[in-house]
Design a protein around this motif. Structure first.
Motif, PDB file in Angstrom:
ATOM      1  N   GLY A 165       0.839  -1.053  -0.158  1.00  0.00           N
ATOM      2  CA  GLY A 165      -0.091  -0.012   0.141  1.00  0.00           C
ATOM      3  C   GLY A 165       0.694   1.163   0.091  1.00  0.00           C
ATOM      4  N   SER A 166       0.728   2.185   0.983  1.00  0.00           N
ATOM      5  CA  SER A 166       1.564   3.335   1.183  1.00  0.00           C
ATOM      6  C   SER A 166       2.615   3.088   2.187  1.00  0.00           C
ATOM      7  CB  SER A 166       0.656   4.524   1.566  1.00  0.00           C
ATOM      8  OG  SER A 166       0.429   4.148   2.896  1.00  0.00           O
ATOM      9  N   THR A 167       3.040   1.903   2.520  1.00  0.00           N
ATOM     10  CA  THR A 167       4.013   1.578   3.518  1.00  0.00           C
ATOM     11  C   THR A 167       5.140   0.956   2.820  1.00  0.00           C
ATOM     12  OG1 THR A 167       2.270   1.019   5.251  1.00  0.00           O
ATOM     13  CG2 THR A 167       4.579   0.210   5.392  1.00  0.00           C
ATOM     14  N   PRO A 168       6.350   1.561   3.009  1.00  0.00           N
ATOM     15  CA  PRO A 168       7.677   0.902   2.625  1.00  0.00           C
ATOM     16  C   PRO A 168       8.063  -0.137   3.437  1.00  0.00           C
ATOM     17  CG  PRO A 168       8.184   3.014   3.681  1.00  0.00           C
ATOM     18  CD  PRO A 168       6.709   2.795   3.765  1.00  0.00           C
ATOM     19  N   VAL A 169       8.336  -1.270   2.681  1.00  0.00           N
ATOM     20  CA  VAL A 169       9.132  -2.448   3.400  1.00  0.00           C
ATOM     21  C   VAL A 169      10.130  -3.190   2.633  1.00  0.00           C
ATOM     22  CG1 VAL A 169       6.458  -3.116   4.373  1.00  0.00           C
ATOM     23  CG2 VAL A 169       7.440  -3.959   2.030  1.00  0.00           C
ATOM     24  N   GLY A 170      10.688  -3.977   3.271  1.00  0.00           N
ATOM     25  CA  GLY A 170      11.915  -4.593   2.925  1.00  0.00           C
ATOM     26  C   GLY A 170      12.275  -6.103   3.578  1.00  0.00           C
ATOM     27  N   GLU A 171      13.212  -6.842   3.042  1.00  0.00           N
ATOM     28  CA  GLU A 171      13.519  -7.985   3.762  1.00  0.00           C
ATOM     29  C   GLU A 171      14.465  -7.517   4.736  1.00  0.00           C
ATOM     30  OE1 GLU A 171      12.329 -11.024   2.460  1.00  0.00           O
ATOM     31  OE2 GLU A 171      11.234  -9.644   1.039  1.00  0.00           O
ATOM     32  N   TRP A 172      13.954  -6.851   5.748  1.00  0.00           N
ATOM     33  CA  TRP A 172      14.831  -6.200   6.856  1.00  0.00           C
ATOM     34  C   TRP A 172      14.772  -7.091   8.316  1.00  0.00           C
ATOM     35  CZ3 TRP A 172      11.705  -1.589   5.920  1.00  0.00           C
ATOM     36  CH2 TRP A 172      12.157  -0.554   4.878  1.00  0.00           C
ATOM     37  N   PRO A 173      16.011  -7.399   8.391  1.00  0.00           N
ATOM     38  CA  PRO A 173      16.224  -7.985  10.053  1.00  0.00           C
ATOM     39  C   PRO A 173      16.369  -6.686  10.904  1.00  0.00           C
ATOM     40  CG  PRO A 173      18.282  -8.095   8.865  1.00  0.00           C
ATOM     41  CD  PRO A 173      17.395  -7.414   7.920  1.00  0.00           C
ATOM     42  N   ILE A 174      15.303  -6.528  11.878  1.00  0.00           N
ATOM     43  CA  ILE A 174      15.527  -5.433  12.978  1.00  0.00           C
ATOM     44  C   ILE A 174      15.734  -6.038  14.428  1.00  0.00           C
ATOM     45  CG2 ILE A 174      14.167  -3.405  13.860  1.00  0.00           C
ATOM     46  CD1 ILE A 174      12.387  -3.652  11.482  1.00  0.00           C
ATOM     47  N   PHE A 175      16.817  -5.467  14.674  1.00  0.00           N
ATOM     48  CA  PHE A 175      17.365  -6.208  16.163  1.00  0.00           C
ATOM     49  C   PHE A 175      17.042  -5.072  17.043  1.00  0.00           C
ATOM     50  CE2 PHE A 175      19.511  -8.794  12.909  1.00  0.00           C
ATOM     51  CZ  PHE A 175      19.425  -9.972  13.743  1.00  0.00           C
ATOM     52  N   THR A 176      16.703  -5.464  18.425  1.00  0.00           N
ATOM     53  CA  THR A 176      16.614  -4.157  19.392  1.00  0.00           C
ATOM     54  C   THR A 176      16.856  -4.904  20.822  1.00  0.00           C
ATOM     55  OG1 THR A 176      15.150  -2.519  20.253  1.00  0.00           O
ATOM     56  CG2 THR A 176      14.236  -4.962  19.575  1.00  0.00           C
ATOM     57  N   THR A 177      17.425  -3.754  21.457  1.00  0.00           N
ATOM     58  CA  THR A 177      17.572  -4.569  23.112  1.00  0.00           C
ATOM     59  C   THR A 177      16.381  -4.030  23.947  1.00  0.00           C
ATOM     60  OG1 THR A 177      18.941  -2.380  23.316  1.00  0.00           O
ATOM     61  CG2 THR A 177      20.003  -4.424  22.882  1.00  0.00           C
ATOM     62  N   ASN A 178      15.458  -3.293  23.162  1.00  0.00           N
ATOM     63  CA  ASN A 178      14.418  -2.523  23.965  1.00  0.00           C
ATOM     64  C   ASN A 178      13.208  -3.431  24.403  1.00  0.00           C
ATOM     65  OD1 ASN A 178      15.650  -0.534  23.601  1.00  0.00           O
ATOM     66  ND2 ASN A 178      14.205   0.601  21.957  1.00  0.00           N
ATOM     67  N   TYR A 179      12.796  -3.324  25.651  1.00  0.00           N
ATOM     68  CA  TYR A 179      11.703  -4.092  26.049  1.00  0.00           C
ATOM     69  C   TYR A 179      10.311  -3.630  25.451  1.00  0.00           C
ATOM     70  CZ  TYR A 179      15.135  -5.121  29.883  1.00  0.00           C
ATOM     71  OH  TYR A 179      16.369  -5.416  30.324  1.00  0.00           O
ATOM     72  N   ASP A 180      10.230  -2.447  25.194  1.00  0.00           N
ATOM     73  CA  ASP A 180       8.877  -1.871  24.863  1.00  0.00           C
ATOM     74  C   ASP A 180       8.383  -2.239  23.486  1.00  0.00           C
ATOM     75  OD1 ASP A 180       9.606  -0.147  22.581  1.00  0.00           O
ATOM     76  OD2 ASP A 180      10.958   0.714  23.966  1.00  0.00           O
ATOM     77  N   PRO A 181       7.007  -2.403  23.187  1.00  0.00           N
ATOM     78  CA  PRO A 181       6.358  -2.772  21.965  1.00  0.00           C
ATOM     79  C   PRO A 181       6.404  -1.810  20.910  1.00  0.00           C
ATOM     80  CG  PRO A 181       4.654  -2.256  23.619  1.00  0.00           C
ATOM     81  CD  PRO A 181       5.927  -1.909  24.490  1.00  0.00           C
ATOM     82  N   VAL A 182       7.216  -0.587  20.921  1.00  0.00           N
ATOM     83  CA  VAL A 182       6.972   0.304  19.741  1.00  0.00           C
ATOM     84  C   VAL A 182       7.040  -0.200  18.611  1.00  0.00           C
ATOM     85  CG1 VAL A 182       8.084   2.527  18.905  1.00  0.00           C
ATOM     86  CG2 VAL A 182       7.682   2.176  21.503  1.00  0.00           C
ATOM     87  N   LEU A 183       8.069  -1.148  18.145  1.00  0.00           N
ATOM     88  CA  LEU A 183       8.195  -1.448  16.859  1.00  0.00           C
ATOM     89  C   LEU A 183       7.209  -2.402  16.291  1.00  0.00           C
ATOM     90  CD1 LEU A 183      11.855  -2.050  16.900  1.00  0.00           C
ATOM     91  CD2 LEU A 183      10.963  -0.679  15.155  1.00  0.00           C
ATOM     92  N   VAL A 221       9.464  -8.719   7.078  1.00  0.00           N
ATOM     93  CA  VAL A 221      10.381  -7.962   8.514  1.00  0.00           C
ATOM     94  C   VAL A 221      10.423  -8.927   9.579  1.00  0.00           C
ATOM     95  CG1 VAL A 221      10.121  -5.897   9.844  1.00  0.00           C
ATOM     96  CG2 VAL A 221       9.380  -5.952   7.321  1.00  0.00           C
ATOM     97  N   ARG A 222      11.518  -8.951  10.109  1.00  0.00           N
ATOM     98  CA  ARG A 222      11.703  -9.970  11.243  1.00  0.00           C
ATOM     99  C   ARG A 222      12.312  -9.089  12.437  1.00  0.00           C
ATOM    100  NH1 ARG A 222      16.170 -13.388   9.333  1.00  0.00           N
ATOM    101  NH2 ARG A 222      16.406 -11.484   7.744  1.00  0.00           N
ATOM    102  N   LEU A 223      11.537  -9.320  13.478  1.00  0.00           N
ATOM    103  CA  LEU A 223      11.936  -8.342  14.618  1.00  0.00           C
ATOM    104  C   LEU A 223      12.557  -9.406  15.923  1.00  0.00           C
ATOM    105  CD1 LEU A 223      12.043  -5.760  16.272  1.00  0.00           C
ATOM    106  CD2 LEU A 223       9.650  -6.439  17.382  1.00  0.00           C
TER     107      LEU A 223
END
Length: 367
Positions: A165-183, A221-223
């Motif tokens: 749609g209007s959302t850009p996406v990719g074959e992206w690995p996203i790593f985070t040390t955050n506990y929050d659910p923002v992503l 997209v992988r988190l």
């Protein structure tokens, strides 16, 4: 193969009303003074004072509760041989093992009373983290704009994006040390795009249950939540689960209760051999080894394990951009780093998001 690896630290969420672990110190200390028992206050202040004198960097709550957790789960193996050696030599200056004139000094295990105090102190910490990591409703549109702009502007510069749609996406690995659910909130609620978090729906359990093998896929997209999450709860029958809405009393719809949240604040070598952490850290190694562009947002590289993984995987031809208010200082911590390392001094989500993302895109273009 992914064209861009994202690594997101606490500084990326602070713009949305979620404090960093360092900023949570004053909040926790205020609550402890108001509601804590004298023994909890004494233990906390003892650990905090020791770390202030010896840690060599600003003390945050993760550092404090790494020590508290070691009290609860005390064993010489957990302390480690190097720490034992230095502790003994600090206690007895000039001590040598072959000195026959004195008995061998030994570290004593904490008493049951101290362990009970440490346990109640840790429960206070986990409750505070859960409360502070809840996303304020007033920040939801801010989150959507900031991340949509980042994924679009930076993704277009690096390449490999498509459109949902209007959302850009990719074959992206996203790593985070955050506990929050923002992503998670961005991808599921705003982008409305499938997000692979390493959990799969279990029909019998009636909820998502950990399935780390899903993270090995290179599709979508992988988190990877390297330190766990306030949305991860331990179930007595099904193990690690993911919950969109965390029940405050830990009570399930069946009437039974979850065992508690899953947050890994002391990173230890043994944790790397237990899933899902084993799979996530293996994938961090693999993705760094195969991805030509790395973007680090709001992360200070205070975690030695993660810092070493980045340095070991760095090589000529890699383009890395650090986005942080103190990016120049952070870059100095990556001793031995190979490849092109660009710094952008800015606050994600707090400074003008368009100009910050443009600066990051230009940094990749210079590579």
């Amino acid at each position: 193969m992914a064209s861009l690896l994202w690594f997101v630290g606490a500084g990326a969420s602070s713009a949305f009303g979620i404090p960093t672990m360092q900023k949570m110190v004053s909040d926790f200390e205020h609550e402890l003074r108001e509601q804590g028992s004298p023994t909890e206050v004494d233990l906390y202040e003892d650990v905090r004072t020791f770390l202030d004198a010896n840690l060599g960097r600003p003390v945050d709550l993760e550092a404090v509760f790494s020590v508290v957790d070691s009290i609860i789960h005390w064993s010489p193996d957990r302390v480690g041989p190097s720490a034992l050696y230095h502790a003994v030599h600090s206690l007895v200056p000039g001590y040598r093992q072959n000195d026959q004139s004195s008995a061998t000094p030994r570290l004593s295990a904490p008493s049951s009373d101290v362990i009970a105090t440490a346990t109640s102190l840790r429960q206070r910490f986990e409750e505070l983290v859960r409360l502070k990591c809840e996303i304020p409703e007033s920040e939801l549109s801010h989150i959507e704009k900031a991340y949509r702009t980042a994924f679009e502007r930076i993704g277009q510069q690096v390449g490999g994006i498509s459109w949902h749609g209007s959302t850009p996406v990719g074959e992206w690995p996203i790593f985070t040390t955050n506990y929050d659910p923002v992503l998670e909130r961005y991808w599921v609620d705003f982008a409305k795009y499938p997000l692979n978090t390493g959990f799969a729906w279990n029909e019998v359990a009636g909820m998502k249950v950990s399935n780390p093998d899903q993270l090995r896929s290179s599709n979508g997209v992988r988190l990877f939540k390297l330190h766990g999450s306030i949305t991860w709860l331990n179930d007595p029958d099904y193990g690690l689960t993911e919950q969109r809405v965390v029940p405050k009393d830990m009570k399930k719809w069946t009437g039974s209760r979850f065992l508690g949240q899953v947050m890994l604040y002391p990173i230890e070598e043994k944790a790397l051999f237990v899933d899902p952490y084993m799979t996530m850290f293996l994938q961090l190694n693999r993705e760094l080894g195969s991805t030509p562009n790395w973007l680090v947002i709001g992360y200070s590289f205070g975690d030695r394990f993660i810092r070493d993984i980045f340095v070991r995987n760095s090589r000529q031809g890699i383009r890395t951009v650090l986005l942080h208010p103190h990016a120049q200082e952070i870059a100095k911590r990556l001793d031995g780093f190979k490849g092109r390392l660009e710094v952008v001094e800015g606050r994600f989500g707090q400074d003008n998001i368009e100009s910050v993302c443009q600066a990051v895109a230009q940094a990749f273009a210079r590579g």
